[in-house]
Design a protein around this motif. Structure first.
Motif, PDB file in Angstrom:
ATOM      1  N   THR A  23       2.797   1.677  -8.173  1.00  0.00           N
ATOM      2  CA  THR A  23       2.258   0.518  -8.003  1.00  0.00           C
ATOM      3  C   THR A  23       1.656   0.068  -9.482  1.00  0.00           C
ATOM      4  O   THR A  23       1.619   0.738 -10.411  1.00  0.00           O
TER       5      THR A  23
ATOM      6  N   MET B 169       0.845  -1.424  -0.027  1.00  0.00           N
ATOM      7  CA  MET B 169       0.015   0.090  -0.003  1.00  0.00           C
ATOM      8  C   MET B 169       0.859   1.500  -0.037  1.00  0.00           C
ATOM      9  O   MET B 169       0.608   2.361  -0.478  1.00  0.00           O
TER      10      MET B 169
ATOM     11  N   ASN C  41      -4.782  -3.155  -5.981  1.00  0.00           N
ATOM     12  CA  ASN C  41      -4.458  -1.795  -6.603  1.00  0.00           C
ATOM     13  C   ASN C  41      -5.158  -1.586  -7.974  1.00  0.00           C
ATOM     14  O   ASN C  41      -5.167  -2.640  -8.771  1.00  0.00           O
TER      15      ASN C  41
ATOM     16  N   ARG D 114      -5.476   2.172  -4.056  1.00  0.00           N
ATOM     17  CA  ARG D 114      -4.931   1.184  -3.323  1.00  0.00           C
ATOM     18  C   ARG D 114      -5.972   0.815  -2.288  1.00  0.00           C
ATOM     19  O   ARG D 114      -6.583   1.643  -1.509  1.00  0.00           O
TER      20      ARG D 114
ATOM     21  N   SER E 236      -3.693   6.277  -9.006  1.00  0.00           N
ATOM     22  CA  SER E 236      -3.764   4.933  -8.216  1.00  0.00           C
ATOM     23  C   SER E 236      -4.616   4.870  -7.137  1.00  0.00           C
ATOM     24  O   SER E 236      -4.553   5.809  -6.341  1.00  0.00           O
TER      25      SER E 236
END
Length: 328
Positions: A76, A71, A90, A109, A107
């Motif tokens: 990511t 995280m 993700n 998470r 992104s």
């Protein structure tokens, strides 16, 4: 807007929102960041800003080691993985923030267990804000899996909108090429770049959604899996549209290059014909322009007219010869 009340503890992060959700669909704001919901609540949803300097300590203390590290990563890739009794997810979302590009995707998470959903992002996500509003209005999903399914549904809606707009842009570029053979090169390059960047992030997000919807993911109930499968199928269609747009724009660029090359070749050909006609004429003018004795017709008053007539005959003769050989 954030619903978190000020807290004097410097090591406690300030969430964007913190809600306890009850079985009857109610959602209440909470002022503590315990991963355990209050008595009577079905689950807790904590939504964070990744730029909060206190978030790392909180995640390290309250999440399993591997999910916490995943995280907190700066970069990511879309994924869905099971860890013990939880899910690490993700995904990528369309960037609708003012002054930023849509294809500079955000992104998102997520860490999900049976009683907790932790979400985090670097930039504002409008789909998350709309979903939070729905929860506070009394339309909360019954469990974290259902909330994740609705998050995926919202992300997919915006990706579909962008893919349709991208398809319309490709239609406009193709129509311009077919109508008058002209295309805005800057628009073509920008649209191709957008399609490439969207494809790069959306394909892994689609794969992550398919994993979430698979029967092997026990943390997601069948009803939520059906919604996730629908979102994944719609994501498939968006990916196919974006890939098709990329191929169509490549064809437009190739056709534009071909037209440009043909135009340059045609112009070069005309110049070659003109040069071939004037080459012998240039030789004659250079020859008779020499300032030496013995040049013919130099003492004849009509010499200039005679030479001009000879040159005109040569030019016409070359023109007739080239036409006869179908060189132009």
């Amino acid at each position: 807007m954030p619903n978190w009340e000020p807290n004097d503890a410097a090591d406690v992060p300030r969430p964007v929102s913190a809600l306890d959700v009850f079985a009857d669909g109610r959602a209440e704001r909470v002022n503590d960041l315990s991963p355990t919901p209050q008595d009577g609540a079905a689950y807790r949803w904590l939504h964070f800003d990744m730029r909060d300097p206190s978030l790392k300590a909180w995640m390290t203390a309250h999440l399993p080691h591997i999910p916490a590290l995943a995280m907190l990563q700066t970069e990511t890739r879309p994924r869905s993985n099971m860890f013990h009794d939880g899910l690490l997810i993700n995904l990528r979302a369309i960037n609708l923030n003012a002054g930023e590009e849509e294809d500079d995707m955000v992104s998102l998470r997520m860490w999900m267990t049976g009683t907790l959903l932790v979400t985090a992002r670097f930039r504002r996500l409008f789909s998350i804000e709309e979903l939070r509003t729905r929860l506070l209005e009394g339309h909360a999903p019954a469990n974290p899996g259902a909330l994740v399914a609705q998050i995926c549904h919202g992300l997919t809606n915006r990706i579909e909108e962008v893919s349709l707009r991208l398809e319309d842009q490709a239609d406009g570029l193709e129509d311009g090429l077919l109508d008058d053979g002209t295309v805005d090169a800057n628009e073509l390059a920008a649209t191709r770049r957008k399609a490439i960047r969207l494809r790069r992030h959306i394909i892994p997000s689609r794969d992550a959604m398919h994993v979430l919807a698979s029967p092997e993911v026990s943390q997601i109930a069948e009803q939520e899996s059906a919604l996730l499968r629908e979102s994944a199928n719609r994501m498939d269609r968006s990916v196919e549209e974006i890939v098709a747009v990329g191929d169509r724009l490549t064809a437009v660029a190739d056709q534009l290059d071909a037209l440009s090359a043909a135009r340059i070749g045609r112009n070069s050909y005309v110049l070659s014909i003109v040069a071939a006609i004037f080459l012998p004429l240039g030789f004659l003018t250079g020859l008779f322009g020499m300032n030496v004795g013995g040049l013919p017709w130099s003492d004849w008053d009509s010499g200039f007219l005679a030479l001009s007539g000879v040159m005109a005959l040569i030019g016409v003769g070359l023109y007739v010869l080239f036409r006869a050989k179908k060189w132009f």
